[in-house]
Scaffold this motif. Structure first.
Motif, PDB file in Angstrom:
ATOM      1  N   PHE A  59       0.895  -1.374  -0.127  1.00  0.00           N
ATOM      2  CA  PHE A  59       0.057  -0.200  -0.063  1.00  0.00           C
ATOM      3  C   PHE A  59       0.946   1.137   0.037  1.00  0.00           C
ATOM      4  O   PHE A  59       0.668   2.309  -0.836  1.00  0.00           O
ATOM      5  CB  PHE A  59      -0.889  -0.063   1.200  1.00  0.00           C
ATOM      6  N   ARG A  60       1.806   1.195   0.858  1.00  0.00           N
ATOM      7  CA  ARG A  60       2.771   2.475   0.843  1.00  0.00           C
ATOM      8  C   ARG A  60       3.615   2.819  -0.282  1.00  0.00           C
ATOM      9  O   ARG A  60       3.711   3.859  -0.924  1.00  0.00           O
ATOM     10  CB  ARG A  60       3.691   2.426   1.983  1.00  0.00           C
ATOM     11  N   ALA A  61       3.960   1.523  -0.856  1.00  0.00           N
ATOM     12  CA  ALA A  61       4.835   1.576  -2.177  1.00  0.00           C
ATOM     13  C   ALA A  61       4.203   2.163  -3.352  1.00  0.00           C
ATOM     14  O   ALA A  61       4.584   2.939  -4.183  1.00  0.00           O
ATOM     15  CB  ALA A  61       5.434   0.221  -2.470  1.00  0.00           C
ATOM     16  N   GLU A  62       2.966   1.530  -3.641  1.00  0.00           N
ATOM     17  CA  GLU A  62       2.089   1.879  -4.914  1.00  0.00           C
ATOM     18  C   GLU A  62       1.070   3.158  -4.591  1.00  0.00           C
ATOM     19  O   GLU A  62       0.857   3.766  -5.472  1.00  0.00           O
ATOM     20  CB  GLU A  62       1.281   0.529  -5.102  1.00  0.00           C
ATOM     21  N   PHE A  63       0.787   3.357  -3.386  1.00  0.00           N
ATOM     22  CA  PHE A  63      -0.196   4.432  -3.158  1.00  0.00           C
ATOM     23  C   PHE A  63       0.246   5.460  -2.157  1.00  0.00           C
ATOM     24  O   PHE A  63      -0.317   6.591  -2.167  1.00  0.00           O
ATOM     25  CB  PHE A  63      -1.559   3.950  -2.392  1.00  0.00           C
ATOM     26  N   GLY A  64       1.547   5.470  -1.776  1.00  0.00           N
ATOM     27  CA  GLY A  64       2.167   6.593  -1.120  1.00  0.00           C
ATOM     28  C   GLY A  64       1.544   6.815   0.426  1.00  0.00           C
ATOM     29  O   GLY A  64       1.511   7.888   0.915  1.00  0.00           O
ATOM     30  N   GLY A  65       0.833   5.840   0.997  1.00  0.00           N
ATOM     31  CA  GLY A  65       0.436   5.837   2.248  1.00  0.00           C
ATOM     32  C   GLY A  65      -0.309   4.486   2.840  1.00  0.00           C
ATOM     33  O   GLY A  65       0.292   3.627   2.179  1.00  0.00           O
ATOM     34  N   THR A  66      -0.768   4.446   3.897  1.00  0.00           N
ATOM     35  CA  THR A  66      -1.226   3.271   4.727  1.00  0.00           C
ATOM     36  C   THR A  66      -2.398   3.046   4.282  1.00  0.00           C
ATOM     37  O   THR A  66      -3.268   3.607   3.543  1.00  0.00           O
ATOM     38  CB  THR A  66      -1.165   3.682   6.291  1.00  0.00           C
ATOM     39  N   TYR A  67      -2.728   1.749   4.659  1.00  0.00           N
ATOM     40  CA  TYR A  67      -4.167   1.075   4.259  1.00  0.00           C
ATOM     41  C   TYR A  67      -5.204   2.058   4.811  1.00  0.00           C
ATOM     42  O   TYR A  67      -6.174   2.284   3.923  1.00  0.00           O
ATOM     43  CB  TYR A  67      -4.146  -0.279   4.684  1.00  0.00           C
ATOM     44  N   PRO A  68      -5.010   2.369   6.091  1.00  0.00           N
ATOM     45  CA  PRO A  68      -6.268   3.279   6.442  1.00  0.00           C
ATOM     46  C   PRO A  68      -6.431   4.476   5.610  1.00  0.00           C
ATOM     47  O   PRO A  68      -7.639   4.865   5.477  1.00  0.00           O
ATOM     48  CB  PRO A  68      -5.776   3.618   7.944  1.00  0.00           C
ATOM     49  N   GLN A  69      -5.321   5.241   5.287  1.00  0.00           N
ATOM     50  CA  GLN A  69      -5.341   6.255   4.484  1.00  0.00           C
ATOM     51  C   GLN A  69      -6.042   5.968   3.176  1.00  0.00           C
ATOM     52  O   GLN A  69      -6.917   6.778   2.546  1.00  0.00           O
ATOM     53  CB  GLN A  69      -3.991   6.992   4.400  1.00  0.00           C
TER      54      GLN A  69
END
Length: 121
Positions: A59-69
């Motif tokens: 999630f952080r690598a592909e979307f730049g944030g955490t799962y909750p974000q």
């Protein structure tokens, strides 16, 4: 940031970013399938066959944030669609997984800088 783009864009032309990693894509599909259900990272990781920490890294690598974000953004995105199609604020709140309309209004306004009522179609 997603809220900057959403404020300037036509909501019907928007999409959430698509995951490239098939495990992350599967997790996203599961979470999006029913946003009214609070799917945890642990629950998702068990369903897609990847460790919880690894899925969090994806999630952080592909979307730049955490799962909750990501989930909050996905819920707000879906709520914008619901509202633009005529759903009430209360209907959108419940369909997108907020426990109360006031919690939805608070989160939506904080992220978008506008109230959810301003998106009603």
């Amino acid at each position: 940031m997603i809220n900057d783009r959403l404020l300037r864009a036509d909501i019907t032309a928007l999409q959430l970013p698509t995951a490239r990693d098939p495990r992350l894509a599967a997790a996203c599909r599961l979470a999006l399938k029913d946003l009214s259900q609070p799917r945890t990272l642990t629950w998702l990781s068990g369903r897609v066959g990847v460790g919880e920490r690894q899925l969090g890294r994806l999630f952080r690598a592909e979307f730049g944030g955490t799962y909750p974000q990501w989930r909050t953004n996905a819920r707000i995105f879906q709520a914008m669609i619901e509202l633009s199609e005529g759903a009430t604020v209360t209907q959108a709140a419940h369909r997108c997984g907020w426990a109360t309309p006031s919690a939805f209004i608070d989160t939506f306004t904080r992220v978008m800088g506008r109230t959810p009522g301003s998106y009603r179609g």
